[in-house]
Motif scaffolding. Sequence first.
Motif, PDB file in Angstrom:
ATOM      1  N   VAL A  52      -2.757  -1.104  -2.605  1.00  0.00           N
ATOM      2  CA  VAL A  52      -3.356   0.140  -2.129  1.00  0.00           C
ATOM      3  C   VAL A  52      -4.615   0.448  -2.936  1.00  0.00           C
ATOM      4  O   VAL A  52      -4.604   0.358  -4.163  1.00  0.00           O
ATOM      5  N   MET A  54      -7.140   3.584  -3.616  1.00  0.00           N
ATOM      6  CA  MET A  54      -7.381   5.016  -3.443  1.00  0.00           C
ATOM      7  C   MET A  54      -8.875   5.229  -3.581  1.00  0.00           C
ATOM      8  O   MET A  54      -9.443   5.061  -4.662  1.00  0.00           O
ATOM      9  N   LEU A  81      -6.475   4.433   1.070  1.00  0.00           N
ATOM     10  CA  LEU A  81      -6.246   5.866   1.183  1.00  0.00           C
ATOM     11  C   LEU A  81      -7.503   6.583   0.721  1.00  0.00           C
ATOM     12  O   LEU A  81      -7.989   6.337  -0.382  1.00  0.00           O
ATOM     13  N   ALA A 100      -9.205   2.938   7.248  1.00  0.00           N
ATOM     14  CA  ALA A 100      -8.366   3.603   6.246  1.00  0.00           C
ATOM     15  C   ALA A 100      -7.071   4.077   6.894  1.00  0.00           C
ATOM     16  O   ALA A 100      -7.064   4.528   8.040  1.00  0.00           O
ATOM     17  N   GLY A 102      -5.284   6.582   5.931  1.00  0.00           N
ATOM     18  CA  GLY A 102      -5.107   8.012   5.860  1.00  0.00           C
ATOM     19  C   GLY A 102      -5.945   8.605   4.754  1.00  0.00           C
ATOM     20  O   GLY A 102      -6.810   7.937   4.184  1.00  0.00           O
ATOM     21  N   TYR A 103      -5.684   9.872   4.451  1.00  0.00           N
ATOM     22  CA  TYR A 103      -6.478  10.531   3.431  1.00  0.00           C
ATOM     23  C   TYR A 103      -5.644  11.566   2.696  1.00  0.00           C
ATOM     24  O   TYR A 103      -4.637  12.065   3.205  1.00  0.00           O
ATOM     25  N   LEU A 104      -6.068  11.862   1.479  1.00  0.00           N
ATOM     26  CA  LEU A 104      -5.426  12.856   0.644  1.00  0.00           C
ATOM     27  C   LEU A 104      -6.478  13.807   0.110  1.00  0.00           C
ATOM     28  O   LEU A 104      -7.562  13.373  -0.292  1.00  0.00           O
ATOM     29  N   ALA A 116       2.531   9.201  -0.804  1.00  0.00           N
ATOM     30  CA  ALA A 116       1.504   8.674   0.092  1.00  0.00           C
ATOM     31  C   ALA A 116       1.180   7.227  -0.242  1.00  0.00           C
ATOM     32  O   ALA A 116       0.953   6.407   0.653  1.00  0.00           O
ATOM     33  N   VAL A 117       1.148   6.900  -1.523  1.00  0.00           N
ATOM     34  CA  VAL A 117       0.884   5.520  -1.938  1.00  0.00           C
ATOM     35  C   VAL A 117       1.968   4.588  -1.407  1.00  0.00           C
ATOM     36  O   VAL A 117       1.685   3.504  -0.880  1.00  0.00           O
ATOM     37  N   ALA A 120       1.533   4.150   2.372  1.00  0.00           N
ATOM     38  CA  ALA A 120       0.415   3.259   2.690  1.00  0.00           C
ATOM     39  C   ALA A 120       0.778   1.812   2.417  1.00  0.00           C
ATOM     40  O   ALA A 120       0.447   0.910   3.196  1.00  0.00           O
ATOM     41  N   SER A 125       0.862   5.380   8.220  1.00  0.00           N
ATOM     42  CA  SER A 125      -0.323   6.223   8.140  1.00  0.00           C
ATOM     43  C   SER A 125      -0.035   7.498   7.360  1.00  0.00           C
ATOM     44  O   SER A 125       1.074   8.019   7.396  1.00  0.00           O
ATOM     45  N   VAL A 126      -1.045   7.961   6.658  1.00  0.00           N
ATOM     46  CA  VAL A 126      -0.925   9.179   5.856  1.00  0.00           C
ATOM     47  C   VAL A 126      -2.039  10.128   6.282  1.00  0.00           C
ATOM     48  O   VAL A 126      -3.197   9.933   5.933  1.00  0.00           O
TER      49      VAL A 126
END
Length: 219
Positions: A52, A54, A81, A100, A102-104, A116-117, A120, A125-126
């Motif tokens: 992953v 970030m 992410l 991507a 998803g997103y945080l 979330a990690v 992913a 999907s996040v």
Amino acid sequence: MEVTRVLIVDDDAMVRTGLRMVLSADPTIQVVGEATNGQEALDLTRNDPVDVVMMDLQMPVMDGVTATRQLRRRPDPPAVLILTTFHLDHYVLEALAGGALGYLLKETAPQEIARAVHMAAAGDSVFSAQVTERLVSHISSRESDPQTHEARRRLARLTERELEVAEGIAAGSSNASIAADMFMSEATVKTHVSRILSKTAAENRVQVALLVYQARRTS
């Protein structure tokens, strides 16, 4: 115990340090490196694969959108992410469209970041359906927008049942929730999702959600 290898990419040293501390508290997550821009991320992952990444968006040398696109073009690419401080940012849309997962938001609670990690890393999907829909609406609501017509054209390839599943994905529902709502098995939902991805040429569930939201635009 399987460990998820993570690379943190952000030009803010404090953000990197904070994320490392949060993720290091989870014994199943290993932060294997840090990068201050997209180019460094590409270089660090070239010969040392990670699970992953970030990724911050606005960075010097190479931004997160460009880096995400290049990473996702690689064979067996890592999940990406996006890290953002804004709910409404067109860079987020571009990164999601670029692959991507998803997103945080950077102020996300520590336990949610670790969760979330793991999601992913598993290929899930996040994203927040509500925030994503607001994001798409914020960027453009014009009926003549070419992206709106393209989204509708791609979704027109789906059967009525597949379109219902796509709507469930856009609502942020899991396969289990969609199965319960539509009175079908999870296996059947997974089959529908695979067909939706294939017919729309979407890379993941987030991109399916984006198509649904873009297709909803009205003048």
